[in-house]
Scaffold this active site. Structure first.
Site, PDB file in Angstrom:
ATOM      1  N   CYS A 243     -94.525 -92.780   7.614  1.00 30.07           N
ATOM      2  CA  CYS A 243     -95.602 -93.530   8.247  1.00 30.07           C
ATOM      3  C   CYS A 243     -96.990 -93.028   7.832  1.00 30.07           C
ATOM      4  CB  CYS A 243     -95.403 -93.583   9.757  1.00 30.07           C
ATOM      5  SG  CYS A 243     -95.987 -95.145  10.425  1.00 30.07           S
ATOM      6  N   GLN A 247     -98.587 -93.067   4.002  1.00 32.51           N
ATOM      7  CA  GLN A 247     -99.889 -93.626   3.624  1.00 32.51           C
ATOM      8  C   GLN A 247    -100.745 -92.580   2.918  1.00 32.51           C
ATOM      9  OE1 GLN A 247    -101.106 -94.757   7.574  1.00 32.51           O
ATOM     10  NE2 GLN A 247     -99.781 -96.566   7.640  1.00 32.51           N
ATOM     11  N   HIS A 328     -89.571 -95.846  10.473  1.00 27.45           N
ATOM     12  CA  HIS A 328     -89.132 -94.588  11.094  1.00 27.45           C
ATOM     13  C   HIS A 328     -87.618 -94.404  11.007  1.00 27.45           C
ATOM     14  CE1 HIS A 328     -92.993 -93.315  12.762  1.00 27.45           C
ATOM     15  NE2 HIS A 328     -93.245 -94.621  12.754  1.00 27.45           N
ATOM     16  N   GLU A 330     -85.981 -91.916  11.738  1.00 25.68           N
ATOM     17  CA  GLU A 330     -85.508 -91.130  12.896  1.00 25.68           C
ATOM     18  C   GLU A 330     -85.294 -92.042  14.110  1.00 25.68           C
ATOM     19  OE1 GLU A 330     -88.551 -91.327  11.906  1.00 25.68           O
ATOM     20  OE2 GLU A 330     -89.896 -91.463  13.620  1.00 25.68           O
TER      21      GLU A 330
END
Ligand SMILES: NC(=O)CC[C@H](N)C(=O)O
Length: 359
Positions: A243, A247, A328, A330
Site C-alpha cells: 500500500c 506507492q 492488503h 494480510e
C-alpha cells in the site's frame, strides 16, 4: 443527543451522536466491507479520516481483544446507518458504542449513509465536520486534503524486534497493521520494526535478509525526502511494499502517483495477476494509485491490476528482487486469497526463490 455531519459542499445530515460532545474535523471516506469495523477503526492508514460504513448494520458482533490492528483507535469518527448496541459474539468484550465512548471517538448513527456515499462518489473525498451545533461552522482550510503529515505520528520511535525465526526482515513502519507483522511471523521471520525515517546505514547494520515497507496514512508525495534511501535499500535487499510502501517504492524509482476520486476501501476488490491471469478478491484501503504511464523507464512493470477500474495494484521490478502490492495480502478485514504473497516474498530471499518469482 443529535449529531450533525456537515460536508464541505454545504450538505448536512442529521443523526444521533454517541459519546462525548465534541466538534471533529476530518476527511470523509467510505468503507464497503460487511464486517471489519474493529480493524478499520484501528488501522493507522485511516489516521485523521471519518469513515462511513456502507453496510447498514454495524456493531453487531461487538469489539474483542484480538482484532485490533494497532493499540489505539486511529479514525477521527465513525458514521453508521444502524448501530447495534450489543455485541453478540463469544469473543466480544464491549459494545462498539462503549468502546468509542471510552476513546472519545464520535460515533454517529441513524445517518443517511447511502446519500453521503453517493455524494462522495460524485464529488470525491472531501472535508467534513461532526458537531452538535451546525451554526457558524468553518472548515479548516489550513490543512488541504491529503497534505497532512501523519506518518510521523503513527510510526514507531524506537527499533523493536519480534519473533525468533530464521529470516530476518526489517519492516519500515509508516503506520503498520499488526496483521502484516503477524503474517511475517507466521512465515518464520524475525522482524525488526524500524521508524519510517531510518537511514540506509542503520538498516544495513541490522543485517536484514529482506526489507518490508509497510502501509500507512496520507499522501505518499509528502514523504519525498525518504525516496533516495528507499531506492538504495531496494537496490540492496529483496524488498516488498504494501500500500503506502508500494506507492513509495514506485516514487523512489521515478514513477508517479495520483489521487483517486473516492478511493478503494473494502474487502471485495477484484485484482488480476497479469502474469498468471489469476483473480484474487482483496482487502483494500487507499486513496492514491501509481500512474501506469509513469512506469516507463523505472524498471518496474505492472504485476497486478484492479478489475473494476484498471488501476495499478502491484509492481515487480525487472532488475532487482522487489515487488509491491497496493492491496492488503494480510487481509484483516477481508479475504486472504492473496496471503501466499508473503511466502513469495520469503522465497525471494534466496536465489532459487528469486528465479521462481521471475519465471
Ligand atoms: N493503506 C495504505 O497504506 C494507504 C496508502 C495511502 N495512504 C493511500 O491512501 O493511498
Amino acid at each position: 443527543m443529535k449529531g450533525y455531519v456537515v460536508l464541505e459542499n454545504g450538505e448536512m445530515f442529521e443523526g444521533v451522536l454517541h459519546g462525548k460532545e465534541k466538534e471533529v474535523h476530518g476527511e470523509i471516506v467510505f468503507f464497503t466491507g460487511m464486517s471489519g469495523y474493529q480493524e478499520v477503526l484501528s488501522d493507522p492508514s485511516f489516521k485523521g479520516q471519518m469513515v462511513v460504513f456502507t453496510y447498514p448494520l454495524i456493531g453487531n458482533y461487538g469489539v474483542n481483544e484480538v482484532d485490533f490492528e494497532s493499540i489505539t483507535p486511529q479514525v477521527n469518527a465513525l458514521l453508521v446507518s444502524e448501530l447495534s448496541n450489543e455485541g453478540y459474539h463469544y469473543e466480544s468484550c464491549s459494545s462498539l458504542e462503549s468502546y468509542c465512548e471510552k476513546h472519545s471517538i464520535p460515533l454517529v448513527s441513524g445517518i443517511d449513509t447511502r446519500a453521503i456515499v453517493k455524494r462522495i462518489r460524485e464529488q470525491g473525498d472531501m472535508r467534513a465536520i461532526i458537531t452538535t451545533d451546525p451554526t457558524n461552522l468553518s472548515f479548516n482550510q489550513s490543512i488541504p486534503l491529503g497534505q497532512q503529515e501523519v506518518v510521523p505520528e503513527v510510526s514507531t520511535k524506537t527499533i523493536n524486534t519480534y519473533g525468533s525465526g530464521d529470516h530476518h526482515i526489517v519492516m519500515v513502519d509508516f503506520g503498520y497493521k499488526k496483521s502484516i507483522l503477524d503474517s511475517l511471523l507466521e512465515q518464520g521471520c524475525r522482524v525488526s520494526l524500524v521508524p519510517y525515517d531510518t537511514t540506509f546505514e542503520t538498516i544495513q547494520s541490522l543485517q536484514p535478509d529482506g526489507v518490508m515497507y509497510s502501509n500507512g496514512p496520507g499522501n505518499p508525495k509528502k514523504l519525498q525526502e525518504l525516496l533516495p534511501t528507499i531506492k538504495k535499500v531496494a537496490m540492496s535487499y529483496p524488498t516488498m511494499g504494501i500500500c503506502l510502501g508500494h506507492q513509495l517504492l514506485a516514487l523512489a524509482f521515478g514513477a508517479d502517483t495520483e489521487k483517486l476520486t473516492f478511493g478503494h476501501r473494502g474487502a471485495n476488490q477484484p485484482v488480476i495477476d497479469l502474469t498468471t491471469n489469476k483473480v484474487y478478491m482483496t482487502s483494500q484501503n487507499h486513496s492514491y494509485v501509481v500512474n501506469e504511464e509513469s512506469l516507463e523507464g523505472t524498471g518496474f512493470k505492472a504485476k497486478f491490476m484492479n478489475i473494476n477500474d484498471s488501476s495499478i495494484e502491484g509492481l515487480i521490478h525487472k532488475q532487482y528482487p522487489v515487488f509491491t502490492v497496493q492491496f492488503h495480502p494480510e487481509a484483516h478485514p477481508g479475504p486472504s486469497d492473496s496471503e501466499q504473497l508473503f511466502f513469495t516474498f520469503i522465497e525471494m530471499l534466496s536465489n532459487k526463490g528469486r528465479e521462481k518469482a521471475y519465471a
